[in-house]
Design an enzyme around this catalytic site. Structure first.
Site: not given
Length: 546
Positions: A83, A112, A148, A175-176, A259, A261, A263, A274, A308-309, A334, A337, A456
């Site tokens: 998932h 293009d 994951w 690809s990315s 991390h 990622e 963002y 925006s 922090h993870h 943040t 914004k 979890r």
């Protein structure tokens, strides 16, 4: 000047202005047009959203009551792992790339994307990768079940599907990276004359910064999973203590990717919001320059907060303090914004069509997710809440109500430009209110579960967690049904051209206030080829010349 002839003796310049769009399967398989590739990305990502969503509903069905109902714990862990991987790499990221493909050339006035064939390749790489991910369920031992995040030492104990998962993520990473190169070169080199960087739409800015983030961190993920692969098959022991390795090193490498990622998954959402908030407030975006700098600040700070993870891995106190304060610091840009969006709406002539509803819903629920993130940034609190449902609640508030709501907002906002027809406003509002209510029914109780100590990735739980889990499961099925409703009753009619014909500027008042930008200078639906002669912008960059 003499004509240039090909080997049949025909003038090659005869075909310069031959604008027949390719048709049939060739149009899609050999697509080099940014709009077609954007459409392919969006359809692919929605398919993956549905697959990932079914896995989520399997998880919630199992957790509806205590005891093991449907799945054994190993299969349950396969569901949680797949998932996460499918939603992150198959749904959210490709969806934002689809938006980038569709909108960036239109917004900067380019004909293009810079590298059209590479663009095609970037998309088609996703198909074998996705097939490999989904097919891992049918391999010996089933899909990867390491979560994951693919932490060692679990990954070193998985069956052959782990290798398929690693290969799939390598392909998606390639690809990315190619997609990011395309986006950067298009934005930096193909803007219309007169469009300076600081006159660019915010969506282009957020994607430019996101593309740099992707190029920086995708190779780090590739390194982490390649080390896992060599540990599994080639006798290395990077992450195996028996051979002098360290499983915690994997976490450092993974989160140095992971991390930034998160963002990568939210900055393009900020860009979409925006664009929408000023359009429906009939005002210019408040503090445009501060928005650009805030986006860049978030991107830079995202590289120094990864551990922090990892507060519960036994890090020295000085390390905990550094990562705690750095994480709290990222709340500042943040908050800038969120302040700017609210200031844009302040005293604006606001209307609440569906795109604006999703944008305002985004601001409200994303802010809640941001606050729970700030709570988790406190090392002593996080050690209690680590790997509980409080964390699950936090990141789903940011990723579902963040990334996904912004994607929905963007579909409603630009959909009329893509398809040439207006969606049904009533159906859009049903989708919004249904999604908002069911989302909160699903994920809000998880905060209480986490505070009460429910971990979890567990298939079973003690009796005291029953009520909140039942509520969450009911909400999850409601939320899933709302997304099926969205596809069948909003997306499909628009794709078939059923609905009121969309004007060129669907979000502009009779007095000219509303959505601004080059994308509204082309007819609806956007023609196959746009801006072959680049538009020129005057000094004020409000009107298009020529």
């Amino acid at each position: 000047m003499s004509a240039v002839l090909d080997h049949h003796g025909h003038d090659v310049h005869d075909h310069d202005h031959d604008h027949h769009a390719p048709s049939g399967w060739r149009r899609w398989v050999f697509a080099t047009n940014h709009k077609d590739i954007g459409t392919l990305y969006l359809l692919f990502s929605f398919t993956m959203l549905m697959i990932g969503g079914v896995l989520a509903l399997c998880i919630r069905a199992e957790l509806f009551q205590p005891g093991l109902q449907f799945f054994n714990p190993e299969l349950f862990n396969q569901f949680t792992t797949m998932h996460g991987l499918i939603m992150v790499f198959g749904a959210i990221m490709p969806a934002f790339v689809g938006f980038a493909n569709w909108m960036i050339p239109l917004q900067v006035g380019a004909a293009d994307m810079a590298f059209a064939r590479m663009n095609n390749f970037s998309f088609w790489l996703l198909i074998p990768a996705a097939l490999m991910l989904v097919a891992s369920f049918f391999m010996p031992g089933g899909a990867p079940a390491a979560g994951w995040t693919l932490y060692a030492p679990l990954t070193l104990q998985m069956g052959p599907s782990m290798d398929a998962g690693i290969f799939a993520m390598h392909i998606m990473g390639a690809s990315s990276i190619m997609g990011s190169i395309n986006i950067i070169v298009t934005i930096l080199n193909m803007r219309a004359p007169g469009m300076t960087l600081m006159k660019m739409p915010m969506f282009c800015w957020t994607w430019l910064i996101t593309a740099y983030l992707l190029i920086a961190v995708m190779p780090v993920l590739a390194g982490a999973i390649t080390m896992t692969l060599t540990d599994r098959h080639f006798g290395t022991s990077f992450f195996s203590p028996a051979g002098g390795g360290d499983p915690v090193m994997y976490q450092h490498i993974f989160w140095f990717f992971g991390h930034p990622e998160v963002y990568i998954m939210i900055l393009p959402a900020f860009g979409i919001v925006s664009q929408i908030v000023p359009a429906f407030s009939r005002k210019k975006l408040f503090g445009y320059a501060s928005m650009v700098y805030a986006t860049a600040s978030i991107a830079i700070l995202s590289f120094i907060v990864w551990a922090h993870h990892m507060f519960s891995t036994g890090m020295p106190v000085t390390g905990q303090l550094f990562f705690m304060y750095a994480t709290m610091l990222i709340a500042v840009p943040t908050a800038v914004k969120i302040f700017n969006w609210i200031a844009t709406m302040w005293r604006g002539s606001m209307t609440f069509e569906t795109p604006m509803l999703f944008a305002v819903g985004f601001i409200f629920v994303f802010t809640m997710g941001g606050f729970t993130g700030l709570i988790l940034a406190m090392a002593p609190v996080d050690i209690q809440l680590q790997d509980t449902y409080y964390v699950v609640a936090h990141f789903h508030y940011v990723l579902v109500a963040g990334s996904l709501y912004a994607l929905f907002a963007g579909v409603y906002y630009w959909g009329p430009k893509w398809t040439g027809v207006m969606y049904s406003e009533t159906r859009g509002k049903i989708h919004f209110w249904g999604s908002l209510i069911f989302f909160n029914i699903t994920f809000f109780p998880m905060h209480f579960l986490g505070l009460a100590g429910m971990p979890r990735r567990y298939a079973d739980y003690p009796m005291q967690f029953t009520d909140f889990n039942a509520i969450a499961s009911v909400g999850a099925f409601g939320f899933g049904l709302m997304q099926v409703y969205f596809f069948l009753f909003v997306v499909v009619p628009m794709m078939r051209g059923k609905g009121a014909k969309a004007p060129q500027r669907p979000w502009t008042d009779p007095d000219g206030k509303g959505a601004e930008g080059l994308e509204w200078e082309v007819p609806s639906p956007a023609p196959f080829h746009t801006f072959e002669t680049p538009p020129k912008l005057n000094a004020a960059a409000t009107k298009i010349i020529g």
